[in-house]
Design a protein around this motif. Sequence first.
Motif, PDB file in Angstrom:
ATOM      1  N   LYS A  29      42.008  36.749  27.901  1.00 35.88           N
ATOM      2  CA  LYS A  29      42.282  36.947  29.335  1.00 35.88           C
ATOM      3  C   LYS A  29      40.746  37.324  30.052  1.00 35.88           C
ATOM      4  CE  LYS A  29      46.522  36.894  29.374  1.00 35.88           C
ATOM      5  NZ  LYS A  29      47.445  35.685  29.909  1.00 35.88           N
ATOM      6  N   LEU A  30      39.885  37.877  29.400  1.00 36.25           N
ATOM      7  CA  LEU A  30      38.705  38.054  29.831  1.00 36.25           C
ATOM      8  C   LEU A  30      37.547  37.035  29.576  1.00 36.25           C
ATOM      9  CD1 LEU A  30      38.137  41.970  28.929  1.00 36.25           C
ATOM     10  CD2 LEU A  30      38.815  40.834  31.368  1.00 36.25           C
ATOM     11  N   LEU A  55      35.618  41.094  22.086  1.00 36.75           N
ATOM     12  CA  LEU A  55      35.024  41.205  23.441  1.00 36.75           C
ATOM     13  C   LEU A  55      33.201  41.199  23.271  1.00 36.75           C
ATOM     14  CD1 LEU A  55      36.844  44.130  24.791  1.00 36.75           C
ATOM     15  CD2 LEU A  55      36.999  41.823  25.666  1.00 36.75           C
ATOM     16  N   LEU A  69      32.405  40.101  35.159  1.00 36.85           N
ATOM     17  CA  LEU A  69      32.943  41.347  35.128  1.00 36.85           C
ATOM     18  C   LEU A  69      32.603  42.172  36.314  1.00 36.85           C
ATOM     19  CD1 LEU A  69      32.589  43.353  31.530  1.00 36.85           C
ATOM     20  CD2 LEU A  69      34.296  41.702  32.525  1.00 36.85           C
ATOM     21  N   LEU A  96      33.937  48.360  32.731  1.00 38.80           N
ATOM     22  CA  LEU A  96      35.373  48.016  32.279  1.00 38.80           C
ATOM     23  C   LEU A  96      35.521  49.221  31.075  1.00 38.80           C
ATOM     24  CD1 LEU A  96      37.535  45.890  32.850  1.00 38.80           C
ATOM     25  CD2 LEU A  96      37.165  44.919  30.697  1.00 38.80           C
ATOM     26  N   ALA A 132      43.050  39.262  35.422  1.00 35.57           N
ATOM     27  CA  ALA A 132      42.895  39.314  34.074  1.00 35.57           C
ATOM     28  C   ALA A 132      43.852  40.530  33.486  1.00 35.57           C
ATOM     29  CB  ALA A 132      41.741  39.136  33.411  1.00 35.57           C
ATOM     30  N   LEU A 175      34.956  35.401  32.084  1.00 34.17           N
ATOM     31  CA  LEU A 175      34.856  36.078  33.310  1.00 34.17           C
ATOM     32  C   LEU A 175      33.579  36.811  33.482  1.00 34.17           C
ATOM     33  CD1 LEU A 175      38.448  37.888  33.747  1.00 34.17           C
ATOM     34  CD2 LEU A 175      37.533  35.592  34.737  1.00 34.17           C
ATOM     35  N   VAL A 211      38.810  39.908  37.620  1.00 31.61           N
ATOM     36  CA  VAL A 211      39.091  40.911  36.400  1.00 31.61           C
ATOM     37  C   VAL A 211      40.327  41.721  36.516  1.00 31.61           C
ATOM     38  CG1 VAL A 211      38.044  43.339  35.476  1.00 31.61           C
ATOM     39  CG2 VAL A 211      36.455  41.447  36.021  1.00 31.61           C
ATOM     40  N   ARG A 250      39.944  48.021  36.709  1.00 39.76           N
ATOM     41  CA  ARG A 250      38.748  47.940  35.751  1.00 39.76           C
ATOM     42  C   ARG A 250      39.354  48.839  34.365  1.00 39.76           C
ATOM     43  NH1 ARG A 250      34.245  45.579  37.207  1.00 39.76           N
ATOM     44  NH2 ARG A 250      33.859  45.146  39.375  1.00 39.76           N
TER      45      ARG A 250
END
Length: 404
Positions: A323-324, A25, A329, A157, A338, A327, A335, A291
């Motif tokens: 998936k993120l 991430l 957030l 998140l 995802a 994006l 979100v 989230r």
Amino acid sequence: MTETPTFDIAIIGAGPGALSAAHGLANLGFSVGVFERARALRPIGAALGLAEAGYKALALINADLATQVRAASANPQRQLLMRPNGEVLFSDESPLAGTPFTWLAWYNLQSSLHNTLPPTVSLHLNHKFVNFTKVADPSKAPLRLHFENQPDVGARLLIGADGYHSAVRGLTVGDGAPLYTGTMTWRGILPRQILAPLAEPFAEGAGFQLVVGDQKNFWIMDAGPEVLAWTGTALHPTTEKSTDVLAMVLQVFDQWTPFVERVIRATDPTTIVETGVFDREPVSQWGDRERITLLGDAAHPMRPSLGLGATMAFEDAVALTKKLKGLNLQDIPSVARALTDYEEERIAIATPLQLKARQGGEASHASDQADQLKTGFELALAARRHKEVTNPTLKGWGLLETKP
């Protein structure tokens, strides 16, 4: 008044799954805070197995890190299976020799992940997660995380990667305590030179010995260039921890082949890990699909019979990162979509494996387990040797993997 620190993503837990997710991430450009209840990342007496799928997932997160972890592990070359009285059932080249499978120390894996974290990741120890609240003020982070005796933290998140007893899962899934399977484990790690000189299968530093009988198991393996690890399992009525773990494990494996006692007594008692084996019923949703979500053992705890715990956590981290990617957030619908896609994809994979691991765990203490393993090892080794003869170009190319 001190402003509440805010992260794009907060991860609860600092095990391999949590740290691999932090890597992935952060590489997307997110600021990541990792919050661990322990006061220090200390060596513990546990090892784990990692096969091709695990290394592949780790390489997708960080290829250099995967290479580093493999260098600190050991692929078993020689393998010995015996009964508690010393009767040898199998003594030969390991069916896993020459495959991508390795044993490695849990702490070495955690340390490698920790020491290479990107600068946009911060690790916060002594942070026991308690709860979260959702914030309606659009000028602030939508989640406010609460910790025991620590300041609150803001996040956009939240990922629960806090193991079998996940506090985050308790707030999202709410399915109570994990299910005790009736099996207790004891695990230890020690410098192999303490036991030198060592005979087969450990003479060359890549051995694997299994002692199986009396509905118990004791595995000893080289788990790195200088490290020997062991795991004992036995049926046990409760999850209550022993007041003297060394005395307990010696009692459980009393009168077994002498090398078992020798290995146990050579281990620092303060590092022996005594834990019950737990799992949970699969569920159709892990988080709020807005989230919050889960990862690793917090999401899909399973019995260790398949040896896939770390692999599944790495694959979760890879899937969530994909998936993120790209994006914003603050775009709540994107979100939410995802996280929903991530959970549906991983639940479809994890659910049948949870059930399969449960079946394997129940079979692992069968009265004929040693005989079943003997047959399995002989068949696996014969099949691999047959492939080497009929397909000699495969040898050395990592195409002869035997699943652990």
